[in-house]
Design a protein around this motif. Structure first.
Motif, PDB file in Angstrom:
ATOM      1  N   LYS A  68       0.831  -1.203   0.000  1.00  0.00           N
ATOM      2  CA  LYS A  68       0.000   0.000   0.000  1.00  0.00           C
ATOM      3  C   LYS A  68       0.864   1.250   0.000  1.00  0.00           C
ATOM      4  N   ASN A  69       1.987   1.186   0.712  1.00  0.00           N
ATOM      5  CA  ASN A  69       2.884   2.337   0.795  1.00  0.00           C
ATOM      6  C   ASN A  69       4.313   1.837   0.968  1.00  0.00           C
ATOM      7  N   PRO A  70       5.161   1.931  -0.072  1.00  0.00           N
ATOM      8  CA  PRO A  70       6.531   1.425   0.028  1.00  0.00           C
ATOM      9  C   PRO A  70       7.486   2.368   0.750  1.00  0.00           C
ATOM     10  N   LYS A  71       7.010   3.547   1.162  1.00  0.00           N
ATOM     11  CA  LYS A  71       7.891   4.558   1.761  1.00  0.00           C
ATOM     12  C   LYS A  71       8.252   4.162   3.200  1.00  0.00           C
ATOM     13  N   VAL A  72       9.559   4.118   3.464  1.00  0.00           N
ATOM     14  CA  VAL A  72      10.028   3.749   4.797  1.00  0.00           C
ATOM     15  C   VAL A  72      11.181   4.655   5.212  1.00  0.00           C
ATOM     16  N   VAL A  73      11.455   4.643   6.506  1.00  0.00           N
ATOM     17  CA  VAL A  73      12.681   5.215   7.051  1.00  0.00           C
ATOM     18  C   VAL A  73      13.581   4.031   7.398  1.00  0.00           C
ATOM     19  N   ALA A  74      14.682   3.899   6.670  1.00  0.00           N
ATOM     20  CA  ALA A  74      15.574   2.750   6.868  1.00  0.00           C
ATOM     21  C   ALA A  74      16.565   3.038   7.995  1.00  0.00           C
ATOM     22  N   ILE A  75      16.727   2.038   8.867  1.00  0.00           N
ATOM     23  CA  ILE A  75      17.621   2.133  10.018  1.00  0.00           C
ATOM     24  C   ILE A  75      18.759   1.147   9.805  1.00  0.00           C
ATOM     25  N   LEU A  76      20.004   1.677   9.752  1.00  0.00           N
ATOM     26  CA  LEU A  76      21.114   0.880   9.256  1.00  0.00           C
ATOM     27  C   LEU A  76      22.340   0.908  10.163  1.00  0.00           C
ATOM     28  N   ASP A  77      22.135   1.143  11.444  1.00  0.00           N
ATOM     29  CA  ASP A  77      23.254   1.098  12.376  1.00  0.00           C
ATOM     30  C   ASP A  77      22.819   0.416  13.670  1.00  0.00           C
ATOM     31  N   GLY A  78      23.798  -0.064  14.417  1.00  0.00           N
ATOM     32  CA  GLY A  78      23.506  -0.835  15.609  1.00  0.00           C
ATOM     33  C   GLY A  78      22.977  -0.026  16.771  1.00  0.00           C
ATOM     34  N   LYS A  79      23.187   1.286  16.762  1.00  0.00           N
ATOM     35  CA  LYS A  79      22.696   2.106  17.866  1.00  0.00           C
ATOM     36  C   LYS A  79      21.208   2.400  17.738  1.00  0.00           C
ATOM     37  N   LEU A 375       9.234   2.258  10.019  1.00  0.00           N
ATOM     38  CA  LEU A 375      10.673   2.073  10.155  1.00  0.00           C
ATOM     39  C   LEU A 375      11.041   0.703   9.598  1.00  0.00           C
ATOM     40  N   PHE A 376      12.129   0.654   8.847  1.00  0.00           N
ATOM     41  CA  PHE A 376      12.577  -0.573   8.187  1.00  0.00           C
ATOM     42  C   PHE A 376      14.033  -0.804   8.554  1.00  0.00           C
ATOM     43  N   GLY A 377      14.291  -1.837   9.331  1.00  0.00           N
ATOM     44  CA  GLY A 377      15.659  -2.151   9.714  1.00  0.00           C
ATOM     45  C   GLY A 377      16.237  -3.263   8.873  1.00  0.00           C
ATOM     46  N   TYR A 378      17.383  -2.996   8.250  1.00  0.00           N
ATOM     47  CA  TYR A 378      18.095  -4.032   7.500  1.00  0.00           C
ATOM     48  C   TYR A 378      19.209  -4.553   8.413  1.00  0.00           C
ATOM     49  N   GLN A 379      18.962  -5.709   9.018  1.00  0.00           N
ATOM     50  CA  GLN A 379      19.801  -6.165  10.102  1.00  0.00           C
ATOM     51  C   GLN A 379      21.244  -6.478   9.713  1.00  0.00           C
ATOM     52  N   PRO A 380      21.527  -7.117   8.560  1.00  0.00           N
ATOM     53  CA  PRO A 380      22.926  -7.409   8.251  1.00  0.00           C
ATOM     54  C   PRO A 380      23.808  -6.163   8.174  1.00  0.00           C
ATOM     55  N   PHE A 381      23.215  -5.010   7.917  1.00  0.00           N
ATOM     56  CA  PHE A 381      23.977  -3.760   7.925  1.00  0.00           C
ATOM     57  C   PHE A 381      24.221  -3.309   9.359  1.00  0.00           C
ATOM     58  N   ALA A 382      23.171  -3.365  10.188  1.00  0.00           N
ATOM     59  CA  ALA A 382      23.287  -2.911  11.573  1.00  0.00           C
ATOM     60  C   ALA A 382      24.250  -3.772  12.379  1.00  0.00           C
ATOM     61  N   THR A 383      24.274  -5.069  12.112  1.00  0.00           N
ATOM     62  CA  THR A 383      25.128  -5.959  12.895  1.00  0.00           C
ATOM     63  C   THR A 383      26.542  -6.080  12.319  1.00  0.00           C
ATOM     64  N   ARG A 384      26.829  -5.284  11.295  1.00  0.00           N
ATOM     65  CA  ARG A 384      28.210  -5.137  10.801  1.00  0.00           C
ATOM     66  C   ARG A 384      28.696  -3.711  11.039  1.00  0.00           C
ATOM     67  N   ASP A 385      28.114  -3.076  12.014  1.00  0.00           N
ATOM     68  CA  ASP A 385      28.435  -1.690  12.351  1.00  0.00           C
ATOM     69  C   ASP A 385      29.870  -1.612  12.873  1.00  0.00           C
ATOM     70  N   LYS A 386      30.728  -0.915  12.132  1.00  0.00           N
ATOM     71  CA  LYS A 386      32.145  -0.832  12.506  1.00  0.00           C
ATOM     72  C   LYS A 386      32.362  -0.035  13.785  1.00  0.00           C
ATOM     73  N   LYS A 387      31.429   0.837  14.123  1.00  0.00           N
ATOM     74  CA  LYS A 387      31.563   1.601  15.361  1.00  0.00           C
ATOM     75  C   LYS A 387      31.280   0.729  16.585  1.00  0.00           C
ATOM     76  N   ILE A 388      30.710  -0.420  16.364  1.00  0.00           N
ATOM     77  CA  ILE A 388      30.461  -1.375  17.449  1.00  0.00           C
ATOM     78  C   ILE A 388      31.435  -2.541  17.383  1.00  0.00           C
ATOM     79  N   PHE A 389      31.578  -3.136  16.192  1.00  0.00           N
ATOM     80  CA  PHE A 389      32.365  -4.366  16.061  1.00  0.00           C
ATOM     81  C   PHE A 389      33.786  -4.128  15.545  1.00  0.00           C
TER      82      PHE A 389
END
Length: 478
Positions: A68-79, A375-389
Motif C-alpha cells: 500500500k505504501n513502500p515509503k520507509v525510514v531505513a535504520i542501518l546502524d547498531g545504535k 521504520l525498516f531495519g536491514y539487520q545485516p547492515f546494523a550488525t556489521r556496524d564498525k563503530k560497534i564491532f
C-alpha cells in the motif's frame, strides 16, 4: 569519544529532515526494487555513502501493487536499530513481512502471532502457548536432534562416497522438518499421512508468502512479473497447506490441551502451530545451518581442528555424552554460532510503525520521525556496524564472542528481533524459539565435529539461503 559523550552529542544535534527521497510515485519504487534485488547490501550501502547517514528515506520492496505504501525510514546502524524492538514506541501489527502482508488465506483465515501486535488480546495467549510447548519438550531437544541429524550425516557419508558431493541444503530441510515434528509433537511427519514429502509442502507454502522478497534465479523480467509485482494466488497452495494442517491437528494433542487452557480455540491454535513449525522454526533452520557450515568451511583447517578438539574434549569430560553440560564447555563452538547469526541472521528485515512523534538516534545524529511512518531495519547492515564491532566487522571472526569483550558484544547480536542478552516473553515480539535455535545450532557444530576432522565445501546461492555443497570429508579416527 565515549558512548555517553556520543549520546549527548546526538541529543544536542537533532536533524529536522531525514536524508533520502521517495522520488516519482510508481516509477521510483520500481527502480528501487530493481536495485534492491540486484544487490541488496549494496542498495543500502550506496544510500549510506550518498547521504552520509545510516538513517535514510527510501522505498522498500516489493513496492507498487503489493505494498500500500513502500515509503520507509531505513535504520542501518547498531545504535538506532533497537527502537524496532520497543513496542512502546512502534506498532508491530501486520508488519512481519514489511510493506506488504501475505493473504490470510495462507493461514486458514487467521492473522497468526507473527502479525499480531502485543496489544492485541490473543498475542499473549499464542506466544505463551509456544513458550509453554518448548519448555515442556526441552528434554527432547538433544535426543531428537541427534536422531535426525545422525541420519543426515549417514546419508552424507554414503553420497560423498558415491558421487563426491552432497548438497547439504536439500537434506537439511528434511532432517529439520523431522526433528521439529518430533520435538513439538512427538511424532515424525514422515510416519503420518503427510509422508516423507511433507517438507516440500512446507517449502512451497513458505515460498508463497516470501516470494515477493526473494530472488529465485529466474530471468529478471520473469521474476518482476511473476513474483515481485503481484502475489501468487493462495488457492495454488491450498492442498499443500491442508496437508500440513492435517498433520498438526492429528498429532498436537498435548499442545492443543495447553491452548484450550489458555483460552485459545482449537482452530486458531492449529494454524499458529503450523506457522511456528513450518515458517518460524523450519525457515530458521533452512537459512541458518547451511550458513554456519559455509563459514566453517571457508575458515579452513585451523578453525576446524580447534572445533574438533574442543567438542571432543568437552564430550569426553561428560562421560562421552553430548549434553547441555558438555555444550557449555564449548566456548568456541558457541562463538562460531553467534558470529554466523551476526553476519547472516535468518530474518534480515524488521519493521515497525511509529506510534507517536519521536526522535531516533544514530551514533552521531538525531532525527525526528512522525507517527504513522514505517521504520525498516536491514539487520545485516546494523550488525556489521564498525563503530560497534570494529574494522573487522564485515569479517567472520570465529572467537569474537569469547571472553569479557565477547560477552559485552552479545547485546548487539539482534537476529531474534531482540538483543541476544534478553530472553523472549509473552509481552514482546522477540522470537519464542530464540534459545532453541542457538542450542540446536551449537548441537549441529558439535555433532559434526564428533564425526569429522575436516571438510571442504562449494558455496552458492539458493532462495533464502546460501547453498553449501560438501565436497570432501575426513572422518574422525577411532
Amino acid at each position: 569519544m565515549s558512548a555517553s559523550q556520543s549520546d549527548t552529542k546526538a541529543a544536542l544535534l537533532p536533524e529536522k529532515t531525514i536524508p533520502g527521497s521517495y522520488g516519482i510515485p510508481f516509477i521510483t519504487p520500481i527502480k528501487d526494487r530493481l536495485d534492491f534485488f540486484s544487490n541488496e547490501f549494496q542498495f543500502f550501502q550506496s544510500r549510506v555513502d550518498s547521504y552520509g547517514s545510516t538513517i535514510v528515506r527510501l522505498n522498500a520492496p516489493p513496492g507498487p501493487f503489493m505494498a500500500k505504501n513502500p515509503k520507509v525510514v531505513a535504520i542501518l546502524d547498531g545504535k538506532s536499530f533497537p527502537v524496532l524492538f520497543d513496542t512502546s514506541k512502534v506498532e508491530k501489527k501486520n508488519v512481519f513481512t514489511g510493506t506488504y502482508m501475505p493473504s490470510t488465506a495462507l493461514t486458514g483465515g487467521y492473522r497468526v502471532c507473527a502479525y499480531l501486535d502485543p496489544s492485541e488480546p490473543n498475542h499473549t495467549k499464542i506466544k505463551q502457548l509456544l513458550l509453554d510447548i518448548l519448555f515442556s519438550r526441552k528434554d527432547h531437544v538433544i535426543p531428537e536432534f541427534r536422531r535426525a541429524y545422525q541420519k543426515l550425516f549417514g546419508d552424507m557419508d554414503a553420497e560423498i562416497a558415491k558421487s563426491g558431493k552432497f548438497v547439504f541444503n536439500d537434506n537439511n530441510d528434511g532432517a529439520g522438518f523431522e526433528f521439529l515434528g518430533r520435538l513439538f509433537f512427538g511424532v515424525s511427519p514422515s510416519e503420518t499421512e503427510l509422508g516423507a514429502g511433507g517438507v516440500k509442502n512446507a517449502n512451497l507454502w513458505l515460498l508463497a508468502q516470501l516470494c515477493p522478497l526473494m530472488v529465485l534465479g529466474l530471468p529478471k523480467i520473469l521474476e518482476e512479473l511473476l513474483i515481485h509485482t503481484f502475489p501468487l494466488p493462495p488457492f495454488l497452495f491450498k492442498g499443500k497447506y491442508q496437508g500440513l494442517y492435517k498433520y498438526v491437528s492429528s498429532v498436537a494433542t498435548d499442545a492443543l490441551k495447553m491452548a484450550e487452557n489458555l483460552g485459545l480455540s482449537r482452530e486458531e491454535a492449529i494454524h499458529n502451530l503450523v506457522f511456528a513449525v513450518c515458517f518460524n522454526s523450519l525457515g530458521g533452520i533452512k537459512v541458518l545451518f547451511p550458513g554456519i557450515l559455509r563459514y566453517i568451511a571457508l575458515a579452513g583447517k585451523d578453525l576446524q581442528a580447534n572445533l574438533a578438539s574442543e567438542v571432543r574434549s568437552a564430550v569426553s569430560s561428560t562421560g562421552g555424552e553430548l549434553t547441555v553440560e558438555a555444550l557449555e564447555k564449548m566456548p568456541l563452538t558457541k562463538s562460531v554460532v553467534y558470529e554466523s547469526l551476526r553476519l547472516d541472521p535468518p530474518v534480515k528485515y524488521q519493521y515497525g510503525v511509529v506510534k507517536k512523534d519521536m526522535v531516533i538516534e544514530s551514533h552521531d545524529r538525531s532525527y525526528e520521525v512522525k507517527a504513522g511512518e514505517m521504520l525498516f531495519g536491514y539487520q545485516p547492515f546494523a550488525t556489521r556496524d564498525k563503530k560497534i564491532f570494529g574494522p573487522d566487522a564485515d569479517k567472520f571472526v570465529a572467537d569474537r564472542f569469547i571472553g569479557e569483550e565477547g560477552a559485552r558484544l552479545l547485546q548487539f547480536v539482534l537476529w531474534s528481533n531482540g538483543p541476544e542478552t534478553v530472553d523472549p516473553t509473552p509481552l514482546d515480539k522477540q522470537c519464542p524459539g530464540k534459545n532453541l535455535i542457538v542450542l540446536i545450532s551449537r548441537l549441529l557444530v558439535a555433532e559434526f565435529f564428533l564425526r569429522y576432522d575436516f571438510f571442504t565445501a562449494e558455496i552458492g546461492v539458493v532462495p533464502l539461503a546460501v547453498k553449501t555443497t560438501i565436497t570432501s570429508l575426513t572422518k574422525a579416527s577411532g
